[in-house]
Enzyme design. Structure first.
Site, PDB file in Angstrom:
ATOM      1  CD  GLU A   1      24.743 -22.339  14.208  1.00  0.00           C
ATOM      2  OE1 GLU A   1      23.607 -22.675  14.631  1.00  0.00           O
ATOM      3  OE2 GLU A   1      25.776 -22.979  14.477  1.00  0.00           O
TER       4      GLU A   1
ATOM      5  CE1 TYR B   1      18.802 -14.893  19.840  1.00  0.00           C
ATOM      6  CE2 TYR B   1      19.676 -14.567  17.642  1.00  0.00           C
ATOM      7  CZ  TYR B   1      18.766 -15.162  18.491  1.00  0.00           C
ATOM      8  OH  TYR B   1      17.825 -16.019  17.995  1.00  0.00           O
TER       9      TYR B   1
HETATM   10  C1  COA Z   1      13.841 -11.949  16.611  1.00  0.00           C
HETATM   11  C2  COA Z   1      12.556 -11.987  17.430  1.00  0.00           C
HETATM   12  C3  COA Z   1      12.514 -13.292  18.223  1.00  0.00           C
HETATM   13  C4  COA Z   1      12.541 -10.794  18.387  1.00  0.00           C
HETATM   14  O1  COA Z   1      11.376 -10.891  19.184  1.00  0.00           O
HETATM   15  P1  COA Z   1      10.693  -9.575  19.820  1.00  0.00           P
HETATM   16  O2  COA Z   1       9.629 -10.066  20.720  1.00  0.00           O
HETATM   17  O3  COA Z   1      10.318  -8.610  18.767  1.00  0.00           O
HETATM   18  O4  COA Z   1      11.915  -8.977  20.649  1.00  0.00           O
HETATM   19  P2  COA Z   1      11.778  -8.011  21.893  1.00  0.00           P
HETATM   20  O5  COA Z   1      10.509  -7.211  21.811  1.00  0.00           O
HETATM   21  O6  COA Z   1      12.011  -8.806  23.128  1.00  0.00           O
HETATM   22  O7  COA Z   1      12.988  -7.028  21.660  1.00  0.00           O
HETATM   23  C5  COA Z   1      14.189  -7.322  22.233  1.00  0.00           C
HETATM   24  C6  COA Z   1      15.297  -6.581  21.516  1.00  0.00           C
HETATM   25  O8  COA Z   1      15.190  -6.847  20.097  1.00  0.00           O
HETATM   26  C7  COA Z   1      15.658  -5.718  19.403  1.00  0.00           C
HETATM   27  N1  COA Z   1      14.565  -5.078  18.656  1.00  0.00           N
HETATM   28  C8  COA Z   1      13.275  -4.938  19.018  1.00  0.00           C
HETATM   29  N2  COA Z   1      12.617  -4.276  18.057  1.00  0.00           N
HETATM   30  C9  COA Z   1      13.525  -4.010  17.085  1.00  0.00           C
HETATM   31  C10 COA Z   1      13.443  -3.378  15.826  1.00  0.00           C
HETATM   32  N3  COA Z   1      12.294  -2.842  15.370  1.00  0.00           N
HETATM   33  N4  COA Z   1      14.549  -3.294  15.064  1.00  0.00           N
HETATM   34  C11 COA Z   1      15.727  -3.811  15.500  1.00  0.00           C
HETATM   35  N5  COA Z   1      15.847  -4.425  16.695  1.00  0.00           N
HETATM   36  C12 COA Z   1      14.757  -4.531  17.471  1.00  0.00           C
HETATM   37  C13 COA Z   1      16.157  -4.761  20.413  1.00  0.00           C
HETATM   38  O9  COA Z   1      17.493  -5.032  20.757  1.00  0.00           O
HETATM   39  C14 COA Z   1      15.260  -5.074  21.575  1.00  0.00           C
HETATM   40  O10 COA Z   1      15.775  -4.566  22.742  1.00  0.00           O
HETATM   41  P3  COA Z   1      15.054  -3.239  23.371  1.00  0.00           P
HETATM   42  O11 COA Z   1      13.705  -3.695  23.837  1.00  0.00           O
HETATM   43  O12 COA Z   1      15.954  -2.819  24.473  1.00  0.00           O
HETATM   44  O13 COA Z   1      14.952  -2.240  22.259  1.00  0.00           O
HETATM   45  C15 COA Z   1      11.304 -11.879  16.521  1.00  0.00           C
HETATM   46  O14 COA Z   1      11.435 -10.733  15.728  1.00  0.00           O
HETATM   47  C16 COA Z   1      11.068 -13.087  15.630  1.00  0.00           C
HETATM   48  O15 COA Z   1      10.362 -14.024  16.004  1.00  0.00           O
HETATM   49  N6  COA Z   1      11.648 -13.065  14.413  1.00  0.00           N
HETATM   50  C17 COA Z   1      11.458 -14.142  13.429  1.00  0.00           C
HETATM   51  C18 COA Z   1      12.164 -15.396  13.866  1.00  0.00           C
HETATM   52  C19 COA Z   1      13.639 -15.150  14.049  1.00  0.00           C
HETATM   53  O16 COA Z   1      14.265 -14.429  13.299  1.00  0.00           O
HETATM   54  N7  COA Z   1      14.199 -15.819  15.079  1.00  0.00           N
HETATM   55  C20 COA Z   1      15.609 -15.766  15.350  1.00  0.00           C
HETATM   56  C21 COA Z   1      16.287 -16.820  14.549  1.00  0.00           C
HETATM   57  S1  COA Z   1      18.031 -16.904  14.900  1.00  0.00           S
END
Ligand code: COA
Length: 146
Positions: free
Chosen positions: A97, A109
């Site tokens: 979720e 995702y």
């Molecule tokens: C969601 C989260 C885990 C993503 O982690 P992250 O290390 O920034 O993700 P990544 O660097 O691996 O990026 C992977 C993908 O995320 C998306 N992404 C990365 N930066 C983004 C941005 N600024 N805006 C939108 N999407 C983005 C893209 O699809 C990216 O793919 P790409 O590298 O081909 O562009 C992180 O932002 C986080 O910890 N958020 C708070 C906790 C949370 O929301 N967890 C999920 C609960 S369901």
């Protein structure tokens, strides 16, 4: 993820979520037999996930990356690691979720093969008065048996 590691990831949890898990939530989850992983850069924890395996299904409960390391691929690394663990356990499908407002996580995702399967109305607390819907997402690891 060990109990000792929980202490080290709590600051990340509190930094990135509006409604973070407590120490007790993590400890209870581990005690219930849920699986967890912490990814570190040297000594520093950077990313983690917690998931529940039930029969042939895997359910992601928590995934987070330290705020100052977002956008560096850690989210993808953590998610791909979770998928690999699910595959090792011969899981057929993965479920999660995510808040409808959390477009960043949904993009991650979707890139990793998860598809929207519906909404859970009012699943998450938003503030004292309101709740927020969850988008339910699934990734199939095996074709369902007919
Ligand atoms: C969601 C989260 C885990 C993503 O982690 P992250 O290390 O920034 O993700 P990544 O660097 O691996 O990026 C992977 C993908 O995320 C998306 N992404 C990365 N930066 C983004 C941005 N600024 N805006 C939108 N999407 C983005 C893209 O699809 C990216 O793919 P790409 O590298 O081909 O562009 C992180 O932002 C986080 O910890 N958020 C708070 C906790 C949370 O929301 N967890 C999920 C609960 S369901």
């Amino acid at each position: 993820m060990t109990v000792a590691e929980v202490e080290r990831i709590l600051p990340i949890e509190q930094q990135v979520y509006s409604h973070p898990w407590t120490r007790g939530n993590f400890i209870d989850s581990l005690a219930a037999g849920h699986l967890g992983w912490v990814g570190s850069d040297g000594e520093q924890p950077v990313a983690y996930w917690v998931a529940m395996a039930v029969l042939d299904e895997f359910h992601l409960l928590n995934l987070a990356v330290a705020r100052d390391r977002w956008g560096q691929g850690w989210g993808r690394v953590a998610l791909q690691h979770m998928v690999a663990v699910a595959q090792e356990r011969d899981s057929a499908q993965l479920w999660l979720e995510v808040r409808v407002s959390n477009t960043r996580a949904q993009a991650l995702y979707a890139r990793e093969g998860f598809e929207p399967m519906g909404l859970r109305r009012g699943y998450y607390p938003l503030n004292a008065q309101q709740r927020e819907d969850a988008r339910l997402m699934r990734r199939l690891l095996k074709e369902p048996a007919l």
